[in-house]
Design a protein around this motif. Structure first.
Motif, short mmCIF file in Angstrom:
data_model
loop_
_atom_site.label_atom_id
_atom_site.label_comp_id
_atom_site.label_asym_id
_atom_site.label_seq_id
_atom_site.Cartn_x
_atom_site.Cartn_y
_atom_site.Cartn_z
N SER A 5 45.57 95.37 61.96
CA SER A 5 46.53 95.35 61.09
C SER A 5 46.49 93.57 60.63
N VAL A 6 46.74 93.26 62.05
CA VAL A 6 46.94 91.52 62.79
C VAL A 6 45.68 90.91 61.31
N GLY A 9 45.94 91.38 57.91
CA GLY A 9 47.59 90.64 57.28
C GLY A 9 46.88 89.25 57.16
N LEU A 10 46.38 88.70 57.97
CA LEU A 10 45.80 87.55 58.21
C LEU A 10 44.59 87.29 57.14
N ARG A 12 45.47 88.66 53.98
CA ARG A 12 46.18 88.37 52.86
C ARG A 12 47.09 86.71 52.57
N GLN A 13 47.20 86.62 53.96
CA GLN A 13 47.21 85.30 53.33
C GLN A 13 46.60 84.42 53.42
N ARG A 16 46.00 84.50 49.52
CA ARG A 16 47.30 83.46 48.56
C ARG A 16 47.53 82.09 48.64
N ILE A 17 46.97 82.26 50.12
CA ILE A 17 46.76 80.18 50.35
C ILE A 17 45.52 79.62 48.93
N LEU A 31 42.40 80.09 64.15
CA LEU A 31 43.43 80.05 64.52
C LEU A 31 44.18 79.98 66.30
N LEU A 105 50.50 82.76 68.23
CA LEU A 105 49.73 83.66 67.36
C LEU A 105 49.55 83.25 65.43
N LEU A 106 48.99 81.86 65.50
CA LEU A 106 49.17 81.42 64.40
C LEU A 106 47.57 81.00 63.78
N LEU A 107 48.02 80.90 62.70
CA LEU A 107 46.72 80.62 61.50
C LEU A 107 47.25 78.78 61.15
N LEU A 108 46.50 77.89 61.44
CA LEU A 108 46.68 76.85 62.16
C LEU A 108 45.96 75.63 60.24
N LEU A 110 42.56 76.34 56.42
CA LEU A 110 41.19 76.44 56.44
C LEU A 110 40.44 75.81 55.85
#
Lengths: 116, 257
Positions: A5-6, A9-10, A12-13, A16-17, A31, A105-108, A110
């Motif tokens: 699930s996590v 969500g990642l 999808r983010q 979008r970016i 991450l 729990l971070l997306l740092l 890309l």
């Protein structure tokens, strides 16, 4: 196994970016998954290979850093590292501490490829 | 050649491809947290205290709700969202006591998330409710990671599970705003559960949450739990900000660029 699930969500983010930056593909996803985040890095890696299929991140490399757990004592001001189930002050041994690192729990960042 | 895997990039046209790094710094649970914040606003607008009940399967969450409805039914208006992988059994137990209950069956999902709770709220008349209990999927791991928009985490640990569960499942017990040591009537029959040791393990997670010992078989042991519930309803009514103890770090400490 909530890592899938996590991961969804990642993705999808990330999609979008990537779209915001008009990217044609994503090379690398960085991450930070702290030891107290409730996420198991190996399970996240497995989930990632499923979640990225058919997306702009289909060939992306996943880079995970865990970091350590750090606490600061509210009683004596002592600070230092702690174990996941013993969040105690390294100086006075008391439990009245704030966790200053380890829950992230971070997306740092890309790495994106765009056509010029 | 395609635009997907990069096979269209050749030494001849590589200069036409730009690579860049974008700094992001957002929480991985951003989507969930967004819906959770929406749920919380919704609860507060209607004056509803939302309590997330978590534990292993079989620790007595539904029995505790039944006993709570029995004792406080005339004093507080309650409703329940039940989360299970399958069956309507728990919701039926609650409805049999005259309290509205919505069952969420998650299929294979091991936890509730904010979206599932949001959908369940469409079937609920919040104006008539003081307390909404959200009985999460029985699991000491996954539910701790998802903010549902509730106000407090109540984690049950039945005495037959062992007093070291907080040390074994630190993320879950760190998230608890209240720990209930349930099925305490079994303490006489087992000699290896020490309530003080269980509490010490909770403290070693830097958690100051109250730890209460109770059993639905001993109605007089339930008083402190009812008092906590009453005080929480009053606190919310007075406009005190109530968030579950561990908020997702990324959302609160690191705002995106």
């Amino acid at each position: 196994m909530h890592e899938l699930s996590v991961c969804q969500g990642l993705i999808r983010q990330v999609e979008r970016i990537a779209a915001e930056n008009a990217a044609t593909s994503v090379d690398r996803i960085v991450l930070k998954v702290g030891p107290l985040s409730g996420i198991e890095p190996e399970l996240l890696r497995h989930a990632f290979t499923i979640a990225r299929e058919g997306t702009v991140a289909a060939l992306a490399e996943l880079e995970l850093s865990q970091g350590s757990i750090k606490v600061r004592c509210r009683l004596c001001g002592g600070a230092g590292e702690a174990a996941v189930n013993r969040l105690l002050c390294p100086d006075c041994g008391e439990w009245q501490v704030d966790v200053t690192e380890g829950e992230e729990l971070l997306l740092l960042s890309l790495d994106l490829e765009t056509s010029l | 050649m395609c635009d997907t895997c990069g096979c269209n990039v050749t030494p001849g046209n590589a200069h036409l491809v730009d690579k860049k790094t974008v700094d992001v710094l957002t929480n991985l649970l951003q989507e969930n947290d967004h819906v959770a914040a929406h749920n919380r606003e919704h609860f507060e607008r209607h004056g509803v205290l939302a309590v997330n009940l978590m534990s292993s399967p079989g620790s007595g969450k539904t029995s505790l709700l039944e006993a709570t409805i029995e004792a406080l039914g005339n004093e507080l208006s309650m409703a329940v969202i039940e989360g299970d992988l399958e069956t309507e059994n728990d919701a039926e137990r609650i409805r049999a006591r005259g309290v509205p209950a919505v069952q969420i069956t998650t299929g294979q999902a091991c936890h509730l998330d904010a979206h599932m709770v949001h959908d369940a709220l469409h079937d609920m008349a919040l104006d008539d409710i003081d307390v909404l209990f959200i009985e999460n999927v029985g699991n000491l791991v996954c539910p701790a990671s998802f903010d549902l928009g509730h106000h407090a985490n109540v984690t049950l640990l039945s005495v037959t599970e062992g007093d070291d569960k907080p040390a074994k499942y630190p993320v879950m017990f760190r998230a608890a705003d209240l720990v209930l040591l349930s099925k305490s009537d079994f303490l006489e029959m087992i000699d290896d559960f020490d309530t003080n040791r269980a509490e010490r393990h909770v403290r070693e997670l830097a958690n100051a949450a109250p730890v209460l010992t109770l059993s639905v078989k001993r109605p007089d042991s339930l008083g402190p739990w009812f008092d906590w519930l009453r005080e929480s309803v009053i606190a919310l009514g007075e406009g005190r900000v109530m968030n579950p103890r561990v908020q997702p770090e990324g959302a609160t400490l690191h705002s995106g660029p």
